[in-house]
Design an enzyme around this catalytic site. Structure first.
Site, PDB file in Angstrom:
ATOM      1  N   SER A  81      26.982  54.246  35.415  1.00  0.00           N
ATOM      2  CA  SER A  81      26.881  55.351  36.375  1.00  0.00           C
ATOM      3  C   SER A  81      26.506  56.665  35.693  1.00  0.00           C
ATOM      4  O   SER A  81      26.752  56.861  34.499  1.00  0.00           O
ATOM      5  CB  SER A  81      28.206  55.543  37.105  1.00  0.00           C
ATOM      6  OG  SER A  81      28.619  54.350  37.719  1.00  0.00           O
TER       7      SER A  81
HETATM    8  N1  SAH Z   1      31.879  50.966  35.366  1.00  0.00           N
HETATM    9  C1  SAH Z   1      30.603  50.518  34.861  1.00  0.00           C
HETATM   10  C2  SAH Z   1      29.544  50.543  35.948  1.00  0.00           C
HETATM   11  C3  SAH Z   1      29.114  49.175  36.211  1.00  0.00           C
HETATM   12  S1  SAH Z   1      28.089  48.877  37.609  1.00  0.00           S
HETATM   13  C4  SAH Z   1      30.177  51.276  33.628  1.00  0.00           C
HETATM   14  O1  SAH Z   1      30.852  52.249  33.249  1.00  0.00           O
HETATM   15  O2  SAH Z   1      29.181  50.907  33.011  1.00  0.00           O
HETATM   16  C5  SAH Z   1      29.153  47.836  38.556  1.00  0.00           C
HETATM   17  C6  SAH Z   1      29.620  46.572  37.896  1.00  0.00           C
HETATM   18  O3  SAH Z   1      30.428  45.882  38.855  1.00  0.00           O
HETATM   19  C7  SAH Z   1      28.517  45.610  37.507  1.00  0.00           C
HETATM   20  O4  SAH Z   1      28.627  45.316  36.143  1.00  0.00           O
HETATM   21  C8  SAH Z   1      28.788  44.384  38.377  1.00  0.00           C
HETATM   22  O5  SAH Z   1      28.458  43.159  37.746  1.00  0.00           O
HETATM   23  C9  SAH Z   1      30.276  44.505  38.637  1.00  0.00           C
HETATM   24  N2  SAH Z   1      30.782  43.788  39.822  1.00  0.00           N
HETATM   25  C10 SAH Z   1      30.173  43.622  41.026  1.00  0.00           C
HETATM   26  N3  SAH Z   1      30.947  42.886  41.845  1.00  0.00           N
HETATM   27  C11 SAH Z   1      32.080  42.572  41.140  1.00  0.00           C
HETATM   28  C12 SAH Z   1      33.261  41.806  41.438  1.00  0.00           C
HETATM   29  N4  SAH Z   1      33.421  41.183  42.624  1.00  0.00           N
HETATM   30  N5  SAH Z   1      34.216  41.703  40.490  1.00  0.00           N
HETATM   31  C13 SAH Z   1      34.061  42.296  39.263  1.00  0.00           C
HETATM   32  N6  SAH Z   1      32.949  43.011  38.929  1.00  0.00           N
HETATM   33  C14 SAH Z   1      31.977  43.152  39.839  1.00  0.00           C
END
Ligand code: SAH
Length: 229
Positions: A81
């Site tokens: 993000s």
């Molecule tokens: N917090 C992260 C942002 C990641 S984007 C950072 O600092 O880089 C969102 C993430 O959520 C992705 O990696 C995606 O694979 C994950 N995601 C989506 N659905 C999910 C679920 N049901 N359980 C766990 N992770 C999930």
């Protein structure tokens, strides 16, 4: 000969520390121009954003963009993000040093690392195995010992280690998963992007006091979708 050796070592050390310094300057600039210039005022959040090496969490070919004012690709159609959103969500959680926090959506691990600077323990769940494994390796490499990572679907939270003082979800949902509200401690806070479509989503802050659940709409945001296996 010995002297030349020392000289060489000290030249290498100077070169390494000036490479790190370049990022320190970029990071301080990011905090000033993207966070303080907007509405990020919490000193602990600002300190963590100044300290965590964001460039270590992005793919090497994007490192030069690590401190820019936007999200970046981390592969597998996922993103790290925008720094402002990371700081905003962190600030909204009103964290205390003894808190235990759950994150759903580890991704690169950057948000978890910011949280790890502020609280006792961070539990984080990632559904894409490759990203989860990479994040575990990054935490180890950078010495984040208070982050526990699980690979799997975060829809049901992490009941074995619940309740949590705060929960942060970094993927967008249509409806808030009920288990996450259940796993909030009394006085707990949850922040999550909610909405039917990509450009109709808001961050929602949920607070729990006794039986009372309060939901407040915050910033409009764009987030990658929450997925299920
Ligand atoms: N917090 C992260 C942002 C990641 S984007 C950072 O600092 O880089 C969102 C993430 O959520 C992705 O990696 C995606 O694979 C994950 N995601 C989506 N659905 C999910 C679920 N049901 N359980 C766990 N992770 C999930």
């Amino acid at each position: 000969m010995k002297f030349l050796g020392y000289l060489l070592i000290s030249m290498i050390m100077t070169a390494t520390s000036s490479a790190q310094d370049k990022y320190v300057t970029e990071r301080n600039h990011m905090v000033k121009s993207q966070l303080e210039a907007r509405d990020i005022t919490d000193p602990a959040t600002l300190k963590a954003m100044r300290e965590v090496m964001r460039h270590e969490f992005v793919p090497e070919f994007l490192r030069h963009l690590a401190y820019g004012d936007g999200p970046l690709s981390i592969g597998y159609e996922q993103t790290i993000s925008q720094p402002y959103i990371v700081a905003y969500m962190t600030q909204e959680l009103k964290l205390e040093p003894n808190d235990r926090v759950l994150e759903i959506g580890t991704g690169s691990g950057y948000q978890a690392a910011i949280l790890a600077k502020l609280v006792d323990t961070v539990y984080t769940i990632e559904i894409v195995e490759e990203l989860g494994l990479k994040a575990i390796e990054t935490f180890k490499r950078l010495g984040y010992a208070n982050i526990q990572t699980k690979i799997g679907d975060g829809y049901h939270g992490w009941p074995e280690v619940a309740p949590f003082d705060a929960i942060i979800v970094t993927a967008a949902v249509k409806e808030i998963p009920p288990a996450l509200i259940e796993q909030l401690a009394d006085g707990g806070r949850l922040i999550i992007p909610v909405g039917p479509k990509t450009f109709q989503r808001h961050l929602v802050l949920v607070t729990k006091k006794g039986d009372k659940i309060k939901k407040q709409k915050r910033l409009p945001v764009a987030f990658v979708p929450f997925t299920r296996h």
